[in-house]
Scaffold this active site. Structure first.
Site, PDB file in Angstrom:
ATOM      1  N   GLU A 180       0.504  -0.774  -0.233  1.00 54.93           N
ATOM      2  CA  GLU A 180       0.361   0.119   0.065  1.00 54.93           C
ATOM      3  C   GLU A 180       1.058   1.384  -0.069  1.00 54.93           C
ATOM      4  OE1 GLU A 180      -2.248   2.562   3.154  1.00 54.93           O
ATOM      5  OE2 GLU A 180      -2.702   0.341   3.084  1.00 54.93           O
ATOM      6  N   ARG A 203       0.277  10.211   1.185  1.00 56.61           N
ATOM      7  CA  ARG A 203       0.917  10.814   1.844  1.00 56.61           C
ATOM      8  C   ARG A 203       2.460  11.450   1.766  1.00 56.61           C
ATOM      9  NH1 ARG A 203       0.748   7.384   7.824  1.00 56.61           N
ATOM     10  NH2 ARG A 203      -1.263   6.125   7.048  1.00 56.61           N
ATOM     11  N   LYS A 230     -11.050  -1.434   6.553  1.00 55.68           N
ATOM     12  CA  LYS A 230      -9.891  -1.444   7.201  1.00 55.68           C
ATOM     13  C   LYS A 230     -10.561  -0.610   8.746  1.00 55.68           C
ATOM     14  CE  LYS A 230      -5.861   2.323   7.016  1.00 55.68           C
ATOM     15  NZ  LYS A 230      -5.679   3.337   6.230  1.00 55.68           N
TER      16      LYS A 230
END
Length: 234
Positions: free
Chosen positions: A67, A71, A155
């Protein structure tokens, strides 16, 4: 739109034909993502150039999924590089927080989406995409909202801050059909206990790709950490 609309006629074991980076499993939905590995590495890269050797080290260690988060400014380019160059790696886009980012990561070649939360516009855009989704939820209400949208894999974030293992264990009572990838505060020491929960398919963690190892290009260390994580499959 429900998760069934994301399904294709192929079985979970089928491979994507003509994949420029080699054969990869064709994912139908979030449940297929949870089954890829016991740990999904959650990765922040500072430069696009770091992404390919990092991903190859994970594959060598037995972790075929990554993943790559948005960011950093390099995130989108890193997704594109791994998707096109790393054989055997399933690349997902993490920290997707806007509908525009959904389109961007899909164009870059991401094979699944991970969101930290599920506000209406973001959820609508993610469900409208062709990509499997692990949407973030931290409360029972948020989990049930996602279930109403047809999602049974999601998640759990931020995992430790949202009540940890006791909370997620309690969720399995009223919602036994839901499966989770807890992320946030998971460590090598606690990962096995999380994986032992009946409603946990895998965990997300950043410890597989330490910032100092990535900065030095210490791919052997990352390969070793991946091998340890791969051995956690229960």
């Amino acid at each position: 739109m429900t998760t069934s609309s994301l399904h294709t006629t192929e079985s979970p074991g089928d491979l994507t034909p003509g994949d420029p980076a080699g054969s990869r499993p064709l994912l139908r939905d979030g449940a297929d993502v949870l089954a890829l590995a016991p740990v999904i590495p959650v990765v922040v890269v500072d430069t696009v150039e770091q992404a390919v050797p990092l991903a190859r080290a994970l594959v060598r260690g037995g972790i075929p999924v990554i993943e790559i988060t948005l960011r950093s400014a390099a995130g989108l380019g890193a997704i594109e590089a791994v998707a096109s160059q790393v054989e055997g790696m399933v690349v997902g886009a993490g920290t997707v927080v806007t509908p525009e980012q959904v389109r961007q990561v899909e164009d870059a070649g991401a094979q699944f989406l991970v969101t930290p939360g599920s506000p209406p516009r973001l959820l609508e855009a993610a469900l409208a995409s062709a990509l499997p989704l692990l949407a973030g939820a931290g409360t029972l209400t948020e989990m049930l909202t996602l279930a109403e949208a047809g999602l049974e894999a999601m998640k759990f974030f931020p995992a430790e801050a949202s009540g940890g293992r006791p909370y997620l264990s309690a969720v399995s009572g009223p919602c036994p059909q839901l499966r989770f990838c807890p992320t946030g505060g998971i460590t090598p020491e606690t990962a096995a206990a999380w994986l032992a929960l009946p409603n946990v398919g895998c965990v997300g963690g950043s410890w597989l790709t330490p910032k100092d190892a990535v900065a030095r290009g210490d791919w052997a260390r990352i390969e070793a950490l991946a091998a340890e994580a791969a051995a956690l499959r229960h």
